[in-house]
Design a protein around this motif. Structure first.
Motif, short mmCIF file in Angstrom:
data_model
loop_
_atom_site.label_atom_id
_atom_site.label_comp_id
_atom_site.label_asym_id
_atom_site.label_seq_id
_atom_site.Cartn_x
_atom_site.Cartn_y
_atom_site.Cartn_z
N GLU A 1 0.82 -1.20 0.00
CA GLU A 1 0.00 0.00 0.00
C GLU A 1 0.86 1.26 0.00
O GLU A 1 0.56 2.21 -0.70
CB GLU A 1 -0.93 0.01 1.21
CG GLU A 1 -2.00 -1.05 1.15
CD GLU A 1 -2.80 -1.14 2.43
OE1 GLU A 1 -2.50 -0.39 3.38
OE2 GLU A 1 -3.71 -1.96 2.48
N LEU A 2 1.93 1.26 0.76
CA LEU A 2 2.81 2.41 0.80
C LEU A 2 3.50 2.62 -0.54
O LEU A 2 3.64 3.75 -1.01
CB LEU A 2 3.85 2.26 1.93
CG LEU A 2 4.82 3.42 2.12
CD1 LEU A 2 4.08 4.72 2.42
CD2 LEU A 2 5.80 3.10 3.24
N SER A 3 3.90 1.55 -1.18
CA SER A 3 4.57 1.69 -2.47
C SER A 3 3.62 2.16 -3.57
O SER A 3 4.07 2.63 -4.61
CB SER A 3 5.23 0.37 -2.86
OG SER A 3 4.24 -0.62 -3.08
N ALA A 4 2.32 2.04 -3.35
CA ALA A 4 1.34 2.50 -4.34
C ALA A 4 1.09 4.01 -4.25
O ALA A 4 0.45 4.58 -5.12
CB ALA A 4 0.03 1.75 -4.15
N VAL A 5 1.61 4.64 -3.22
CA VAL A 5 1.42 6.08 -3.04
C VAL A 5 2.44 6.84 -3.89
O VAL A 5 3.64 6.58 -3.82
CB VAL A 5 1.58 6.47 -1.54
CG1 VAL A 5 1.50 7.98 -1.37
CG2 VAL A 5 0.53 5.78 -0.70
N HIS A 6 1.92 7.77 -4.71
CA HIS A 6 2.79 8.59 -5.55
C HIS A 6 2.58 10.09 -5.31
O HIS A 6 3.51 10.87 -5.48
CB HIS A 6 2.57 8.27 -7.02
CG HIS A 6 2.82 6.83 -7.35
ND1 HIS A 6 4.08 6.28 -7.37
CD2 HIS A 6 1.97 5.82 -7.63
CE1 HIS A 6 4.00 4.99 -7.66
NE2 HIS A 6 2.72 4.69 -7.82
N SER A 7 1.36 10.45 -4.93
CA SER A 7 1.07 11.86 -4.67
C SER A 7 0.40 11.99 -3.31
O SER A 7 -0.39 11.13 -2.91
CB SER A 7 0.17 12.44 -5.77
OG SER A 7 -1.04 11.73 -5.82
N VAL A 8 0.74 13.06 -2.61
CA VAL A 8 0.21 13.27 -1.26
C VAL A 8 -0.31 14.68 -1.10
O VAL A 8 0.14 15.61 -1.76
CB VAL A 8 1.28 12.99 -0.17
CG1 VAL A 8 1.69 11.54 -0.16
CG2 VAL A 8 2.49 13.89 -0.32
N TYR A 9 -1.26 14.80 -0.18
CA TYR A 9 -1.80 16.09 0.23
C TYR A 9 -1.53 16.21 1.72
O TYR A 9 -1.65 15.23 2.45
CB TYR A 9 -3.31 16.13 -0.05
CG TYR A 9 -3.98 17.40 0.40
CD1 TYR A 9 -3.89 18.55 -0.37
CD2 TYR A 9 -4.72 17.44 1.57
CE1 TYR A 9 -4.53 19.72 0.03
CE2 TYR A 9 -5.36 18.60 1.98
CZ TYR A 9 -5.25 19.74 1.20
OH TYR A 9 -5.86 20.90 1.60
N LEU A 10 -1.16 17.38 2.18
CA LEU A 10 -0.85 17.57 3.60
C LEU A 10 -1.91 18.45 4.25
O LEU A 10 -2.13 19.58 3.81
CB LEU A 10 0.53 18.21 3.78
CG LEU A 10 1.70 17.31 3.45
CD1 LEU A 10 2.16 17.50 2.04
CD2 LEU A 10 2.82 17.55 4.41
N LEU A 11 -2.56 17.92 5.27
CA LEU A 11 -3.50 18.71 6.05
C LEU A 11 -2.70 19.63 6.98
O LEU A 11 -1.56 19.32 7.35
CB LEU A 11 -4.40 17.81 6.88
CG LEU A 11 -5.44 17.01 6.09
CD1 LEU A 11 -6.19 16.05 7.01
CD2 LEU A 11 -6.42 17.93 5.39
N PRO A 12 -3.26 20.77 7.38
CA PRO A 12 -2.55 21.66 8.29
C PRO A 12 -2.17 20.95 9.59
O PRO A 12 -2.96 20.17 10.14
CB PRO A 12 -3.57 22.77 8.56
CG PRO A 12 -4.48 22.73 7.39
CD PRO A 12 -4.56 21.30 6.96
N MET A 13 -0.94 21.20 10.04
CA MET A 13 -0.42 20.56 11.26
C MET A 13 0.03 21.63 12.25
O MET A 13 0.17 22.80 11.90
CB MET A 13 0.75 19.65 10.91
CG MET A 13 0.38 18.50 10.02
SD MET A 13 1.80 17.47 9.67
CE MET A 13 1.14 16.44 8.39
#
Length: 164
Positions: free
Chosen positions: A19-31
């Motif tokens: 599952e981790l290797s299938a991730v190519h693009s990410v969105y970051l929520l405010p932290m």
């Protein structure tokens, strides 16, 4: 029986890695303390993932909170279509709106209060499963400490992405 649980745990580890290797693009929520900005910088500069500004284009979402707040935020980002209520044929339709257009969002989802405990989660927005997580607290809210924390988190992420 022990062998079965060992096989099951090995299979779970393989599925989680896939599952981790299938991730190519990410969105970051405010932290907390703007850590999302430092993470976006490190992730982009080290070419780990493509950072997108539209959550609908993301394979996964980085957040520092899970639970009801995350579920509400995911529902806001990807609202499910609601069926349109149609009036019965014998009742006249009213042209007056029943709800106001400007609803206030839940203040708990927009608040930074209570955040910053040091956990970072990478969540699949479709299945709502945590794909990867790390724990690393910044020493302070100084930009150098936040950048160092983001660097450490990205290093851990890169190690998790390497084939074993």
């Amino acid at each position: 029986m022990k062998r079965f649980f060992l096989l099951l745990s090995c299979f779970s580890a393989l599925v989680g890695g896939a599952e981790l290797s299938a991730v190519h693009s990410v969105y970051l929520l405010p932290m907390a303390n703007g850590l999302d900005q430092y993470l976006a910088n490190r992730i982009t500069n080290e070419h780990v993932f493509q950072v997108v500004t539209n959550p609908k284009l993301a394979d996964a979402i980085f957040t520092d909170r899970i639970g009801e707040v995350l579920e509400a935020k995911l529902a806001d980002l990807n609202p499910s279509p609601e069926p349109v209520a149609r009036p019965a044929p014998d009742q006249p339709s009213s042209s007056l709106p029943t709800e106001t257009a400007n609803k206030l969002s839940n203040p708990a989802t927009a608040s930074n209060f209570g955040r910053g405990k040091g956990n970072i989660f990478l969540v699949d927005p479709k299945s709502h499963q945590v794909v990867w997580s790390a724990y690393r607290t910044p020493k302070s809210s100084a930009s150098s400490d936040l950048d160092r924390t983001a660097s450490d988190i990205v290093s851990r992420l890169k190690r998790a992405l390497k084939p074993q």
